[in-house]
Design an enzyme around this catalytic site. Sequence first.
Site, PDB file in Angstrom:
ATOM      1  CB  ILE A  14      43.205  41.866  55.858  1.00  0.00           C
ATOM      2  CG1 ILE A  14      43.323  40.853  57.148  1.00  0.00           C
ATOM      3  CG2 ILE A  14      42.789  43.255  55.810  1.00  0.00           C
ATOM      4  CD1 ILE A  14      44.142  39.387  57.759  1.00  0.00           C
ATOM      5  CB  SER A  36      37.462  47.066  46.209  1.00  0.00           C
ATOM      6  OG  SER A  36      38.916  46.694  46.575  1.00  0.00           O
ATOM      7  NE  ARG A  37      41.055  52.195  45.379  1.00  0.00           N
ATOM      8  CZ  ARG A  37      42.815  52.539  45.243  1.00  0.00           C
ATOM      9  NH1 ARG A  37      42.914  54.076  45.415  1.00  0.00           N
ATOM     10  NH2 ARG A  37      43.832  52.039  46.151  1.00  0.00           N
ATOM     11  CE  LYS A  90      46.743  45.480  62.796  1.00  0.00           C
ATOM     12  NZ  LYS A  90      48.140  45.190  62.063  1.00  0.00           N
ATOM     13  CG  ASP A 168      50.090  46.600  59.677  1.00  0.00           C
ATOM     14  OD1 ASP A 168      48.980  47.658  59.938  1.00  0.00           O
ATOM     15  OD2 ASP A 168      50.809  45.555  59.134  1.00  0.00           O
TER      16      ASP A 168
HETATM   17  P1  NAP Z   1      45.701  45.753  51.022  1.00  0.00           P
HETATM   18  O1  NAP Z   1      46.670  44.322  50.721  1.00  0.00           O
HETATM   19  O2  NAP Z   1      47.007  46.365  50.989  1.00  0.00           O
HETATM   20  O3  NAP Z   1      44.651  46.400  51.173  1.00  0.00           O
HETATM   21  C1  NAP Z   1      44.041  47.216  51.192  1.00  0.00           C
HETATM   22  C2  NAP Z   1      42.983  47.129  50.395  1.00  0.00           C
HETATM   23  O4  NAP Z   1      42.626  48.466  50.394  1.00  0.00           O
HETATM   24  C3  NAP Z   1      43.832  47.703  49.253  1.00  0.00           C
HETATM   25  O5  NAP Z   1      43.422  46.439  47.865  1.00  0.00           O
HETATM   26  C4  NAP Z   1      43.077  48.509  47.685  1.00  0.00           C
HETATM   27  O6  NAP Z   1      42.266  47.679  46.779  1.00  0.00           O
HETATM   28  C5  NAP Z   1      42.384  49.455  49.040  1.00  0.00           C
HETATM   29  N1  NAP Z   1      43.235  50.882  49.458  1.00  0.00           N
HETATM   30  C6  NAP Z   1      44.420  50.581  49.161  1.00  0.00           C
HETATM   31  N2  NAP Z   1      44.744  52.160  49.405  1.00  0.00           N
HETATM   32  C7  NAP Z   1      43.139  52.674  49.086  1.00  0.00           C
HETATM   33  C8  NAP Z   1      43.104  54.329  49.109  1.00  0.00           C
HETATM   34  N3  NAP Z   1      43.960  54.717  49.248  1.00  0.00           N
HETATM   35  N4  NAP Z   1      41.518  54.488  48.891  1.00  0.00           N
HETATM   36  C9  NAP Z   1      40.593  53.152  49.212  1.00  0.00           C
HETATM   37  N5  NAP Z   1      41.034  51.989  48.894  1.00  0.00           N
HETATM   38  C10 NAP Z   1      42.160  51.689  49.246  1.00  0.00           C
HETATM   39  O7  NAP Z   1      46.435  45.775  52.842  1.00  0.00           O
HETATM   40  P2  NAP Z   1      45.783  44.272  54.295  1.00  0.00           P
HETATM   41  O8  NAP Z   1      47.201  43.927  54.313  1.00  0.00           O
HETATM   42  O9  NAP Z   1      44.537  44.277  53.158  1.00  0.00           O
HETATM   43  O10 NAP Z   1      45.816  45.040  55.318  1.00  0.00           O
HETATM   44  C11 NAP Z   1      44.821  46.487  55.359  1.00  0.00           C
HETATM   45  C12 NAP Z   1      43.922  46.537  57.018  1.00  0.00           C
HETATM   46  O11 NAP Z   1      44.543  45.095  57.583  1.00  0.00           O
HETATM   47  C13 NAP Z   1      45.720  47.088  56.943  1.00  0.00           C
HETATM   48  O12 NAP Z   1      45.227  48.316  58.315  1.00  0.00           O
HETATM   49  C14 NAP Z   1      46.524  46.471  58.216  1.00  0.00           C
HETATM   50  O13 NAP Z   1      47.513  46.510  59.226  1.00  0.00           O
HETATM   51  C15 NAP Z   1      45.153  45.235  58.633  1.00  0.00           C
HETATM   52  N6  NAP Z   1      45.617  44.109  58.651  1.00  0.00           N
HETATM   53  C16 NAP Z   1      46.588  43.046  57.611  1.00  0.00           C
HETATM   54  C17 NAP Z   1      46.547  41.922  58.409  1.00  0.00           C
HETATM   55  C18 NAP Z   1      47.921  41.023  56.534  1.00  0.00           C
HETATM   56  O14 NAP Z   1      48.380  39.699  56.630  1.00  0.00           O
HETATM   57  N7  NAP Z   1      48.144  42.012  55.464  1.00  0.00           N
HETATM   58  C19 NAP Z   1      46.522  41.375  59.090  1.00  0.00           C
HETATM   59  C20 NAP Z   1      45.860  41.781  60.162  1.00  0.00           C
HETATM   60  C21 NAP Z   1      44.936  42.937  59.981  1.00  0.00           C
HETATM   61  P3  NAP Z   1      41.190  48.981  45.835  1.00  0.00           P
HETATM   62  O15 NAP Z   1      42.639  49.015  44.976  1.00  0.00           O
HETATM   63  O16 NAP Z   1      40.374  47.498  45.066  1.00  0.00           O
HETATM   64  O17 NAP Z   1      41.264  49.534  46.080  1.00  0.00           O
END
Ligand code: NAP
Length: 308
Positions: A14, A36-37, A90, A168
């Site tokens: 996101i 970001s890690r 969110k 989610d």
């Molecule tokens: P994602 O692709 O998994 O990205 C989250 C990032 O956070 C990961 O790439 C990782 O980056 C970091 N992370 C993961 N675990 C971690 C940990 N234990 N400690 C520290 N950093 C960590 O997830 P996303 O889809 O972007 O979603 C993130 C949030 O946005 C969620 O709450 C989701 O509900 C919300 N959201 C998502 C969307 C969508 O379409 N995807 C839409 C609206 C809202 P590093 O490994 O580089 O640290």
Amino acid sequence: MTELRIAIVGFGKIARDQHVGAIAATPGARLAAVASRNASLPGVPHFATVEELLEKGPQIDAVSLCTPPQVRRAQAAAALAAGKHVMLEKPPGTGVAELDPLIAMAAEAGRTLFATWHSRYAPAVEPARAWLATRCIASVRIIWKEDVRVWHPGQAWIWEPGGLGVFDPGINALSILTRILPKPVFVTAAELAFPANCQAPIAANLKLTDISGLPVTAEFDFRQTGPQSWDIVVETDQGQLSLSRGGRIMAVDGKIIAEEPDQEYRELYRRFVELAATGASDVDLAPLRLVADAFLLGRRTIVEPFVD
Ligand code: NAP
């Protein structure tokens, strides 16, 4: 206007898909760093963790937390303690009560805590709210069904405790519901389907109501292949209102009334800049409370294991 220097924390799907572009398009906002890690953005100062960012990073005013919900509370607390404004993706937390100390910290420090609900900024949501305000509502049906493999590829956190599973995306529907209805709703029954190898549901059916007994149903499913549904249908004394494509299109009795391009994340950053100017907070936990109650009331079934 003073420029809000923002660091994105958690550079995943996101952050890339929406936050970078929305910050660039928002007057008074600038992307100043990324924490970001494993990921970074060329040309933007990079730090592995929020702690490193706060200790060694450039001057920033705010963080935008785009990490999974399980780690956001601690990151928000660290940022608020360092005097930064905080924007939360969110859902705002893995539990409801964990927000209380953050709200208190923000108020004490005079900093903004903004718990975002991007779907509330979908273009047809406010027109729907205004249209419903003068109608008598008879029933509401939410159908929110998407293919988890398409929209959340490889996101193991979604299946862990606090990851919410199908809630989610489902919480986005509940964020719209709680915005467009004139009265508060509450959950009366829930059926939750858990894959045998997961800690969060892959599907859920909810019944909700309000003080006057309004029937509201919600069908959430992560196993939808083919056409995807992000629809809310409201029957009223003056016709049927439908919100489709996640709140982007509003129709009355099948005739489209409102359809605008998606500006959800630009609207979120416009609001963040506005809030930060005075240090005001915006935290509405109504959608999260409904999800928490669905877990409290839920009748559970175990279904076949989920393999990504
Ligand atoms: P994602 O692709 O998994 O990205 C989250 C990032 O956070 C990961 O790439 C990782 O980056 C970091 N992370 C993961 N675990 C971690 C940990 N234990 N400690 C520290 N950093 C960590 O997830 P996303 O889809 O972007 O979603 C993130 C949030 O946005 C969620 O709450 C989701 O509900 C919300 N959201 C998502 C969307 C969508 O379409 N995807 C839409 C609206 C809202 P590093 O490994 O580089 O640290």
